[in-house]
Design an enzyme around this catalytic site. Structure first.
Site, PDB file in Angstrom:
ATOM      1  N   GLU A  23       0.820  -1.217   0.000  1.00 54.85           N
ATOM      2  CA  GLU A  23       0.000   0.000   0.000  1.00 54.85           C
ATOM      3  C   GLU A  23       0.856   1.270   0.000  1.00 54.85           C
ATOM      4  OE1 GLU A  23      -3.540  -0.369   2.703  1.00 54.85           O
ATOM      5  OE2 GLU A  23      -2.518  -2.214   3.278  1.00 54.85           O
ATOM      6  N   SER A 150      -6.802  -2.993   2.980  1.00 53.66           N
ATOM      7  CA  SER A 150      -7.219  -2.400   1.705  1.00 53.66           C
ATOM      8  C   SER A 150      -7.645  -3.441   0.667  1.00 53.66           C
ATOM      9  CB  SER A 150      -6.097  -1.525   1.120  1.00 53.66           C
ATOM     10  OG  SER A 150      -5.942  -0.366   1.881  1.00 53.66           O
ATOM     11  N   TYR A 220      -9.219   3.060  -4.550  1.00 54.72           N
ATOM     12  CA  TYR A 220      -8.273   4.158  -4.749  1.00 54.72           C
ATOM     13  C   TYR A 220      -8.221   4.698  -6.174  1.00 54.72           C
ATOM     14  CZ  TYR A 220      -6.792   2.640  -0.148  1.00 54.72           C
ATOM     15  OH  TYR A 220      -6.776   2.307   1.184  1.00 54.72           O
ATOM     16  N   ARG A 259     -11.538   2.566  11.193  1.00 55.07           N
ATOM     17  CA  ARG A 259     -12.663   2.386  10.274  1.00 55.07           C
ATOM     18  C   ARG A 259     -13.032   0.914  10.232  1.00 55.07           C
ATOM     19  NH1 ARG A 259     -10.715   2.613   5.412  1.00 55.07           N
ATOM     20  NH2 ARG A 259     -11.475   0.531   4.871  1.00 55.07           N
ATOM     21  N   ASP A 261     -15.327  -2.109   8.514  1.00 56.26           N
ATOM     22  CA  ASP A 261     -15.996  -2.468   7.271  1.00 56.26           C
ATOM     23  C   ASP A 261     -17.030  -3.559   7.533  1.00 56.26           C
ATOM     24  OD1 ASP A 261     -14.352  -0.680   5.935  1.00 56.26           O
ATOM     25  OD2 ASP A 261     -12.865  -2.205   5.434  1.00 56.26           O
ATOM     26  N   GLU A 277     -13.807  -6.358   9.250  1.00 53.14           N
ATOM     27  CA  GLU A 277     -12.479  -6.063   9.791  1.00 53.14           C
ATOM     28  C   GLU A 277     -12.441  -4.636  10.301  1.00 53.14           C
ATOM     29  OE1 GLU A 277      -9.243  -5.241   6.794  1.00 53.14           O
ATOM     30  OE2 GLU A 277     -10.648  -6.286   5.492  1.00 53.14           O
ATOM     31  N   ASN A 279      -9.849  -1.321  10.526  1.00 55.14           N
ATOM     32  CA  ASN A 279      -8.630  -0.695   9.998  1.00 55.14           C
ATOM     33  C   ASN A 279      -8.158   0.369  10.977  1.00 55.14           C
ATOM     34  OD1 ASN A 279      -8.731  -1.727   6.984  1.00 55.14           O
ATOM     35  ND2 ASN A 279     -10.804  -1.123   7.566  1.00 55.14           N
ATOM     36  N   GLY A 283      -7.254   5.311   5.321  1.00 53.55           N
ATOM     37  CA  GLY A 283      -6.640   6.215   4.356  1.00 53.55           C
ATOM     38  C   GLY A 283      -6.997   7.672   4.586  1.00 53.55           C
TER      39      GLY A 283
END
Length: 328
Positions: A23, A150, A220, A259, A261, A277, A279, A283
């Protein structure tokens, strides 16, 4: 007065970015945005730093007052860099060593969260080469690396897919790049995500990829995914997800912003909500979801960056969200 307004903008901030993970490019974009935001808001001593293997020596020379951790993936998101900064006694943004190490490991995350009532898909760890002998569970199912973010290396295995039955060793997929994978049942329905700042869930965003699923490219690449913020979901479902995201943030010991998901099987109501999951280093690019949700709560990008620095330096973020709610 909130924490960010009390900050001394002469402090030396090192924005740590890049590194050597899969990443890297996203991290560089996040880092450049953070540097620009700080400079625009009057910070006089900001150093962008593309991390290499000499990171400890470079930080010793730079002597920052605080590090803004804009790294994504390993080793910036798995506790490695966090442990280094702890040893060097340098304050840093986002989660600490333990939360980072647990959250990036999907198997460990389940072990922490599921006993506390957080609904997550069942699954098990499989050897990649075992997939060439047969499926670990009924199709459709999802295969993903245990320690990547990601959506790197995620594959959805269906009866209609072109991986073969069993999966062919010649077919491109995560089985060719990782020795161990997490196999989970595929949850039909909708893709949603929730950022948590200062312990409070911000809002729910629905993600609608133009094609396929919400993979690395969809995350992205401009134009490949539609963000619906706030998501058009029933209030009880939104509240259930926000409560789960806030609880996961707390149970894992996250700091700053995280964050979570989700997948939601909209035929099952609240019972169809599954956390996938968490994070710990979401980002900070122009397309990123956490800054978008902060804006929804009245917190601009530059202010978000400052609030994360304030929290790293010991300020409490909770009043920030109380103030933003009062302003709406």
């Amino acid at each position: 007065m909130c924490g960010s307004e009390r900050l001394n903008k002469d402090l030396h901030v090192v924005v740590l970015m890049g590194g050597w993970s899969s990443e890297r490019e996203v991290s560089l974009t996040s880092g450049k945005g953070i540097v620009a935001a700080l400079e625009e808001r009057g910070w006089s001593n900001v150093t962008p730093l593309d991390m290499d293997r000499n990171i400890a020596a470079v930080l010793t020379e730079l002597r920052p007052d605080v590090v803004f951790n804009a790294l994504h993936g390993t080793p910036g998101e798995d506790g490695t860099v966090q442990g280094l900064l702890d040893l060097m006694q340098i304050p840093y943004t986002h989660s600490g060593l333990t939360a980072s190490a647990v959250a990036i490991d999907k198997e460990l995350t389940k072990a922490v969260l599921v006993p506390h009532g957080i609904r997550m898909p069942g699954g098990r760890i499989v050897r990649s080469d075992s997939l060439y002998e047969g499926d670990p569970m009924a199709r459709p199912y999802v295969l993903k690396p245990v320690n990547e973010g990601s959506s790197v290396g995620v594959a959805i295995v269906t009866d209609e897919g072109n991986y073969g039955k069993p999966i062919s060793a010649k077919a491109e997929g995560p089985w060719r790049h990782f020795e161990r994978l997490l196999a989970e049942p595929f949850i039909r329905g909708r893709e949603l995500t929730i950022a948590v700042l200062g312990g409070e869930a911000l809002c729910v965003t629905e993600l609608q990829p133009k094609a396929g699923f919400y993979d690395y490219d969809a995350k992205y690449t401009d134009g490949l995914t539609t963000h619906i913020c706030p998501a058009r979901v029933p209030d009880n479902v939104a509240r259930a997800m926000m409560d789960m995201a806030a609880a996961a943030h707390r149970l894992l010991g996250c700091r700053g912003i995280s964050r979570s998901d989700f997948r939601w099987d909209d035929e099952l109501g609240e019972a169809g909500v599954y956390l996938l999951e968490v994070n710990t280093q979401p980002g900070m690019t122009p397309l990123s979801l956490a800054p978008e949700q902060a804006r929804q709560r009245g917190i601009g990008y530059g202010e978000l960056v400052e609030r994360l620095i304030a929290e790293a330096l010991g300020e409490d973020l909770a009043p920030v969200l109380e103030q933003s709610a009062a302003a709406r």
